[in-house]
Scaffold this active site. Structure first.
Site, PDB file in Angstrom:
ATOM      1  N   CYS A 178       0.867  -1.169   0.000  1.00 26.28           N
ATOM      2  CA  CYS A 178       0.000   0.000   0.000  1.00 26.28           C
ATOM      3  C   CYS A 178       0.910   1.227   0.000  1.00 26.28           C
ATOM      4  O   CYS A 178       2.026   1.175  -0.501  1.00 26.28           O
ATOM      5  CB  CYS A 178      -0.945  -0.018   1.204  1.00 26.28           C
ATOM      6  N   ARG A 179       0.461   2.318   0.588  1.00 29.86           N
ATOM      7  CA  ARG A 179       1.277   3.526   0.605  1.00 29.86           C
ATOM      8  C   ARG A 179       2.427   3.395   1.593  1.00 29.86           C
ATOM      9  O   ARG A 179       3.565   3.688   1.265  1.00 29.86           O
ATOM     10  CB  ARG A 179       0.400   4.735   0.959  1.00 29.86           C
TER      11      ARG A 179
END
Length: 105
Positions: A62-63
């Site tokens: 993800c981020r």
């Protein structure tokens, strides 16, 4: 939970290893920047069971690493996966340490 560093991921990519890369961010984030993972947003991650390999290494990102960790816990609890690896630091770490041309947000 098993983790993989961005350096280890880059080596998998460079060596053309057989693995699956899953991006659990939202579509707008994916469209802004990505590292060629398969988009499977966290909110619907359990809907993708048929598309997630159980036979090879699967790297989830993800981020920053929090949503991917959540996705892994959900998948392990619901379906018993034991081949999932969380990308430590997410795409932010990848951009910072591997490919600075990736926009950060």
């Amino acid at each position: 939970m098993k983790e993989i560093t961005v350096q280890e991921l880059k080596k998998l990519m460079d060596d053309k290893e057989d693995f699956q890369l899953i991006d659990v961010r939202e579509e707008n984030e994916f469209n802004f920047c990505n590292i060629n993972g398969e988009l499977m947003p966290l909110g619907r991650i359990l809907d993708f069971e048929e598309e997630i390999s159980k036979d090879k290494k699967v790297v989830v990102h993800c981020r920053s690493g929090a949503r991917s960790a959540n996705a892994i816990l959900q998948l392990e609890d619901a379906f018993g996966y034991d081949n999932l690896y969380n990308l430590k630091g997410g795409i932010l770490a990848y951009a910072k340490e591997i490919d600075p041309s990736i926009p950060q947000y």
